[in-house]
Design an enzyme around this catalytic site. Structure first.
Site, PDB file in Angstrom:
ATOM      1  N   GLU A 514     124.949  12.683  93.757  1.00  0.00           N
ATOM      2  CA  GLU A 514     124.220  13.312  93.442  1.00  0.00           C
ATOM      3  C   GLU A 514     124.246  14.659  94.315  1.00  0.00           C
ATOM      4  O   GLU A 514     123.253  15.222  94.806  1.00  0.00           O
ATOM      5  CB  GLU A 514     122.558  12.941  93.347  1.00  0.00           C
ATOM      6  CG  GLU A 514     122.293  12.410  94.814  1.00  0.00           C
ATOM      7  CD  GLU A 514     120.543  12.113  94.975  1.00  0.00           C
ATOM      8  OE1 GLU A 514     119.926  12.896  94.196  1.00  0.00           O
ATOM      9  OE2 GLU A 514     120.410  11.390  95.645  1.00  0.00           O
ATOM     10  N   GLU A 523     126.168  23.598  94.504  1.00  0.00           N
ATOM     11  CA  GLU A 523     126.144  23.031  96.170  1.00  0.00           C
ATOM     12  C   GLU A 523     127.659  22.424  96.134  1.00  0.00           C
ATOM     13  O   GLU A 523     127.462  21.321  96.953  1.00  0.00           O
ATOM     14  CB  GLU A 523     125.149  22.140  96.044  1.00  0.00           C
ATOM     15  CG  GLU A 523     123.585  22.669  95.907  1.00  0.00           C
ATOM     16  CD  GLU A 523     122.616  21.879  95.875  1.00  0.00           C
ATOM     17  OE1 GLU A 523     122.589  20.526  96.138  1.00  0.00           O
ATOM     18  OE2 GLU A 523     121.307  22.219  95.585  1.00  0.00           O
TER      19      GLU A 523
END
Length: 718
Positions: A514, A523
């Site tokens: 995730e 990210e």
């Protein structure tokens, strides 16, 4: 006139009288069921979360002393009063001073001495005699009547009346929170420019009060049709309120030839947009939107949701009267008012003081009832409210070790982990022929995906061996604690390492992560998973296996002004996580970047994750472009997905808010304008960064923001 709606059914008055006992019993039982549901937790989504406060002001024509007027307003249920800063229509002069013939002790009393009264209970309204909404330009001859120009240039009024500036300074002296200004001119840019110049001058000397500019939602017509409403008893429909004028220019000012504003688009928004541009988009200038009898098309009406609307003025004449004698708004007006409620916009009721005093004003009572009936705060709304239009820097989990509080917030998401568990369950079902399936959770955090995988193993009946890989040493301590408490034992091996450096003892059948950000890849999920795929089996499954970012140009005055408040270039070249509320998409979002895993190139040294995309949009609205918003969706396994894109949003999921990319100077767009958005994803040996720019109609362009990652980047190493 069509019946009464009770309990979801429409009744005639005669039928309602005949069945009144049954109807009342049915409603009481229904209400009891609702209460029981709330007590059992079934109504927590709506009933357990309080509504935001609704502030309603009163702007009634009155001959009362100002202190009495304030007392009557508060007693009638209003939160504040709108009062003229200067008014000699009834023998009154400056607000707060004693008019002739009134007992000075009664008029002033302690009211004048208490700053809290002025700062909490009064909004000042400037007074002048010039009506800016009237057409002062002859469309045939292109001339301005001399009397109108003289009145505009004077603006000090006749017989020594105060100027706009003097009234604004008096409001500042009284510590009033806001000053209500008349509508700006709409027919002639000369008048609009002069008006804006006076407002801008007032901004330079008034540091206390915000300026609210009245702007009607629809262009005033020369002969407005008579209202179809029936006046509410004790609150008759007033005449159209007098609209004041703007500030003086020197008598010898040279006026250029008139330049009529084009009428092919929204003239009320256009006049506001010109005014705020001439005032350098000051964050002390707001809109006081005036609801009109005839509403414009929705594309023109709802553009105001992206503007700094501080108050919505509702004239009494717009209200209809229902069968029981209470005021109600027409359906279309109700819909817009409810939207304003959701944006925490204040309401001002404008009209005439009732002949007899009422304990609870029927108009404010109806508006509060309408809010209670139509605005519902779900659990997700309650969670998100503190973050509405609040700028946050994106997380950098690769460079920084997240805190326990951050992990805890994400773990509360009721949708994300449910979808992950579904995806792992399906993947295990497709591997049921194997004795034991190896699952590697990379970026395990405090273990939510480990728990999902173990639950999926139980539900699918497929035994698994889990490797939980985490680089954050503090989260690793929590993982070991979870293993002891939950009895994971030999089923879970905890690895304290960066996934890109770890040498796995075996190949993974399923790789679960995730690592997604609000813009999918911001990210550094591509870089992390490309480095980890070396220990994924040739027929291994990556969850997620694909994710896509999306972009849409937006008008978002509030967050743009918040970025500008930092007063440096760096902040305009930074992207922000933001739960956008006071904004408007100018076109449907479209695909930007896409990444797939496992990467078909295979060799990490040969993978290049740089990207460039140029997207074209056609604007659906007249608006300023303040940047663009980024969304993402991710395919976990087969057709199981998660998304923050509005068109297929995963309802109830709150782990990600959109990503806002601002531009230094807003660009104007009109309905049908071509908007071009260019986005670069750049990668070096040490960092990843975005560059972006926007163009309109191939004529106006923003600069390319953040070249070389000079202001903002995402580090590849700790």
């Amino acid at each position: 006139r069509g019946g009464v709606l009770v309990g979801g059914r429409k009744w005639s008055m005669a039928s309602l009288r005949e069945n009144l006992d049954n109807v009342v019993e049915e409603r009481v039982n229904s209400f009891a069921e609702e209460l029981a549901g709330i007590a059992l937790g079934g109504g927590a989504g709506q009933a357990n979360h309080p509504l935001p406060p609704l502030y309603i002001g009163r702007d009634y024509a009155s001959e009362e002393a100002f202190s009495d007027y304030i007392d009557v307003s508060l007693a009638a249920g209003f939160d504040y009063s709108v009062l003229p800063l200067y008014d000699d229509a009834h023998g009154r002069q400056w607000l707060g001073t004693c008019p002739p013939g009134v007992d000075a002790a009664k008029e002033a009393g302690n009211r004048f001495l208490h700053v809290s009264t002025w700062s909490n209970s009064v909004v000042g309204r400037v007074q002048c005699s010039f009506d800016f909404t009237e057409p002062h330009v002859s469309e045939v001859a292109g001339e301005v009547p001399a009397g109108s120009v003289e009145e505009l240039l004077r603006l000090a009024g006749e017989e020594g009346k105060p100027t706009l500036k003097e009234q604004a300074l008096w409001a500042c002296h009284l510590s009033l929170p806001a000053i209500l200004f008349p509508p700006p001119p709409m027919a002639d840019t000369r008048l609009l420019t002069l008006y804006s110049q006076k407002v801008n001058n007032i901004l330079q000397v008034n540091s206390m009060s915000n300026i609210w500019i009245e702007v009607p939602v629809a262009e005033p017509t020369p002969s407005p049709s008579a209202s179809a409403s029936t006046p509410v008893p004790a609150a008759a429909s007033p005449p159209a309120p007098a609209v004041p004028a703007a500030s003086p220019a020197p008598p010898d000012a040279a006026l250029p030839p008139p330049i009529p504003v084009p009428r092919k688009d929204n003239p009320t928004w256009n006049s506001w947009n010109v005014l705020r541009c001439l005032c350098d988009r000051s964050n002390h200038v707001f809109v006081a939107l005036v609801l009109t009898e005839d509403l414009p098309p929705e594309s023109d009406l709802y553009i105001w949701v992206s503007e700094p609307v501080r108050a919505l003025i509702i004239p009494q004449r717009l209200f209809l009267t229902n069968e029981f004698g209470f005021p109600v708004l027409p359906t279309a007006h109700q819909k817009f008012v409810i939207k304003m409620f959701e944006l925490n916009v204040q309401i001002i009721v404008r009209g005439k003081t009732p002949e007899t005093r009422v304990e609870h004003d029927p108009y404010q009572h109806y508006l509060r009832y309408l809010q209670r009936r139509e605005v519902h705060i779900s659990s997700q709304d309650a969670f998100e409210q503190p973050y509405y239009d609040y700028l946050q820097s994106p997380l950098q989990p690769l460079m920084d070790n997240l805190e326990s509080q951050t992990y805890e917030t994400f773990e509360k998401d009721p949708i994300k982990y449910k979808r992950y568990e579904e995806a792992v369950h399906l993947a295990l079902t497709d591997r049921k022929d194997r004795e034991t399936v190896t699952v590697m959770v990379v970026g395990a955090g405090r273990g939510p995906l480990v728990k999902c995988s173990l639950r999926a193993s139980v539900s699918s009946g497929v035994p698994i061996k889990v490797y939980a890989v985490e680089k954050n040493p503090n989260a690793v301590i929590t993982l070991h604690h979870m293993s002891r408490v939950c009895g994971w034992g030999d089923h879970v091996t905890i690895v304290s390492s960066d996934m890109r450096a770890w040498e796995a003892p075996t190949k993974a059948d399923i790789l679960v992560s995730e690592l997604l950000g609000s813009f999918s890849d911001n990210e550094l999920s591509p870089e992390c998973l490309d480095g980890a795929q070396r220990f994924l089996a040739e027929d291994g499954i990556s969850i997620p296996y694909k994710y896509t970012s999306y972009v849409a140009p937006i008008s978002a005055h509030k967050v743009w002004n918040d970025v500008r408040a930092f007063k440096d270039r760096k902040n305009f070249e930074t992207s922000y996580v933001c739960r956008l509320r006071n904004f408007r998409e100018l076109a449907e979002s479209t695909e930007c970047f896409e990444f797939s895993h496992p990467n078909p190139i295979g060799d990490p040294s040969k993978i290049n994750n740089t990207r460039y995309r140029r997207m074209t949009f056609v604007s659906k609205h007249n608006a300023d472009i303040h940047g663009f918003v980024g969304y993402f969706d991710a395919m976990l396994y087969k057709d199981v997905y998660i998304s923050i894109r509005p068109s297929n949003f995963s309802t109830g999921m709150f782990s990600w808010f959109p990503l806002y990319f601002p531009i230094t100077n807003p660009l104007g767009a009109r309905v049908g304008s071509t908007i071009e958005v260019s986005v670069w994803r750049c990668v070096s040996s040490t960092k990843v960064w975005y560059e972006w720019n926007i163009g309109v109609n191939g004529v106006s362009f923003s600069p390319i923001h953040n070249p070389g990652g000079r202001s903002n980047s995402i580090g590849l190493f700790v």
